[in-house]
Design a protein around this motif. Structure first.
Motif, mmCIF file in Angstrom:
data_model
loop_
_atom_site.group_PDB
_atom_site.id
_atom_site.type_symbol
_atom_site.label_atom_id
_atom_site.label_comp_id
_atom_site.label_asym_id
_atom_site.label_seq_id
_atom_site.Cartn_x
_atom_site.Cartn_y
_atom_site.Cartn_z
ATOM 1 N N LEU A 60 -2.865 71.089 29.809
ATOM 2 C CA LEU A 60 -2.853 72.032 30.932
ATOM 3 C C LEU A 60 -1.894 71.566 32.029
ATOM 4 N N PHE A 61 -1.908 70.266 32.314
ATOM 5 C CA PHE A 61 -1.008 69.703 33.326
ATOM 6 C C PHE A 61 0.443 69.938 32.920
ATOM 7 N N MET A 62 0.759 69.645 31.662
ATOM 8 C CA MET A 62 2.137 69.809 31.197
ATOM 9 C C MET A 62 2.540 71.292 31.198
ATOM 10 N N GLU A 63 1.606 72.165 30.901
ATOM 11 C CA GLU A 63 1.886 73.602 30.943
ATOM 12 C C GLU A 63 2.186 74.050 32.367
ATOM 13 N N GLU A 64 1.330 73.678 33.294
ATOM 14 C CA GLU A 64 1.498 74.087 34.693
ATOM 15 C C GLU A 64 2.730 73.438 35.337
ATOM 16 N N CYS A 65 3.023 72.218 34.949
ATOM 17 C CA CYS A 65 4.085 71.434 35.600
ATOM 18 C C CYS A 65 5.302 71.240 34.706
ATOM 19 N N SER A 66 5.484 72.120 33.738
ATOM 20 C CA SER A 66 6.523 71.936 32.717
ATOM 21 C C SER A 66 7.930 71.813 33.287
ATOM 22 N N GLY A 67 8.233 72.464 34.354
ATOM 23 C CA GLY A 67 9.582 72.439 34.897
ATOM 24 C C GLY A 67 9.960 71.158 35.606
ATOM 25 N N PHE A 68 9.014 70.251 35.784
ATOM 26 C CA PHE A 68 9.278 69.055 36.581
ATOM 27 C C PHE A 68 9.568 67.808 35.747
ATOM 28 N N ASP A 69 9.209 67.820 34.482
ATOM 29 C CA ASP A 69 9.395 66.669 33.606
ATOM 30 C C ASP A 69 8.727 65.419 34.188
ATOM 31 N N ILE A 70 7.499 65.607 34.654
ATOM 32 C CA ILE A 70 6.687 64.533 35.236
ATOM 33 C C ILE A 70 5.344 64.529 34.506
ATOM 34 N N ASP B 85 10.273 65.695 47.429
ATOM 35 C CA ASP B 85 10.487 67.127 47.173
ATOM 36 C C ASP B 85 9.781 67.557 45.888
ATOM 37 N N ILE B 86 9.911 66.749 44.824
ATOM 38 C CA ILE B 86 9.243 67.068 43.553
ATOM 39 C C ILE B 86 7.734 67.080 43.750
ATOM 40 N N LEU B 87 7.217 66.076 44.434
ATOM 41 C CA LEU B 87 5.776 65.984 44.673
ATOM 42 C C LEU B 87 5.285 67.205 45.448
ATOM 43 N N ASP B 88 6.019 67.608 46.465
ATOM 44 C CA ASP B 88 5.641 68.788 47.241
ATOM 45 C C ASP B 88 5.641 70.041 46.364
ATOM 46 N N GLN B 89 6.668 70.193 45.527
ATOM 47 C CA GLN B 89 6.774 71.366 44.661
ATOM 48 C C GLN B 89 5.693 71.372 43.580
ATOM 49 N N MET B 90 5.261 70.188 43.167
ATOM 50 C CA MET B 90 4.253 70.085 42.104
ATOM 51 C C MET B 90 2.830 70.259 42.614
ATOM 52 N N SER B 91 2.635 70.195 43.896
ATOM 53 C CA SER B 91 1.286 70.208 44.463
ATOM 54 C C SER B 91 0.438 71.365 43.947
ATOM 55 N N GLU B 92 0.936 72.576 44.039
ATOM 56 C CA GLU B 92 0.156 73.741 43.608
ATOM 57 C C GLU B 92 -0.002 73.808 42.089
ATOM 58 N N PRO B 93 1.067 73.607 41.294
ATOM 59 C CA PRO B 93 0.868 73.612 39.834
ATOM 60 C C PRO B 93 -0.108 72.519 39.372
ATOM 61 N N ALA B 94 -0.045 71.343 39.965
ATOM 62 C CA ALA B 94 -0.974 70.264 39.589
ATOM 63 C C ALA B 94 -2.403 70.635 39.973
ATOM 64 N N ARG B 95 -2.578 71.241 41.147
ATOM 65 C CA ARG B 95 -3.905 71.682 41.571
ATOM 66 C C ARG B 95 -4.466 72.698 40.580
ATOM 67 N N ARG B 96 -3.603 73.609 40.113
ATOM 68 C CA ARG B 96 -4.050 74.607 39.126
ATOM 69 C C ARG B 96 -4.480 73.936 37.823
ATOM 70 N N ALA B 97 -3.731 72.929 37.394
ATOM 71 C CA ALA B 97 -4.092 72.221 36.154
ATOM 72 C C ALA B 97 -5.459 71.572 36.292
ATOM 73 N N HIS B 98 -5.702 70.937 37.431
ATOM 74 C CA HIS B 98 -7.004 70.305 37.654
ATOM 75 C C HIS B 98 -8.119 71.356 37.685
#
Length: 169
Positions: free
Chosen positions: A42-52, A120-133
């Protein structure tokens, strides 16, 4: 789209031997491992564009909260062994997400900081990571989510001393 031949549940995946299926579904370790796999997916799905990865995200989050922590302290704070942490930090440094500096008190100690690109990456990932959780536990009733989180905290705190990389409080 769901593959026509893939089962809907874990139990359906092992129908030929119902006793074995029931036995494995009673093992907390099996269920914890499966839930971890599901969360990573789920994390990789939500955050796929970040390669993190989730571990990289945890490290970046901790560095954002505590800039200048050394690698040893970071590993202890998030439960990652020294070798893994050094490897992950080195990879993130190559991507200009983190930077390491020698500590003034001891040149052998490496302090870790987020770069602007990393923040910047961390800020952009905040919402997608929250959704994964949120998606990881969304099958639970709303009232049960807090209880589940509390139970997981209790189990991880009680078992921390048995970990390969215990978290230091």
């Amino acid at each position: 789209m769901k593959n026509q031949s893939s089962p809907d549940t874990i139990a359906e995946a092992a129908e030929p031997d119902q006793a074995w299926t029931q036995a494995i579904l009673e093992r907390p370790g099996f269920l914890i491992r499966r839930l971890h796999q599901i969360h990573v997916s789920l994390f990789m799905e939500e955050c796929s564009g970040f390669d993190i990865t989730p571990v990289q995200y945890s490290i970046m989050s901790m560095v954002s909260l505590y800039p200048g922590k050394d690698q040893h302290e970071l590993g202890q704070a998030i439960g990652v062994d020294r070798a893994t942490l050094a490897n992950v930090v080195a990879r993130l440094e190559k991507r200009d997400v983190l930077r390491r500096e020698n500590a003034q008190h001891d040149r052998r100690v490496k302090q870790v900081f987020l770069t602007q690109a990393g923040q910047d990456i961390l800020d952009q990932m905040s919402e997608p990571a929250r959704r994964a959780h949120a998606r990881t536990i969304e099958a639970l009733p709303v009232k049960g989510r807090a209880q589940f989180m509390s139970a997981m905290k209790t189990l991880t705190e009680a078992g921390n001393i048995h970990s390969r990389a215990p978290v230091k409080s």
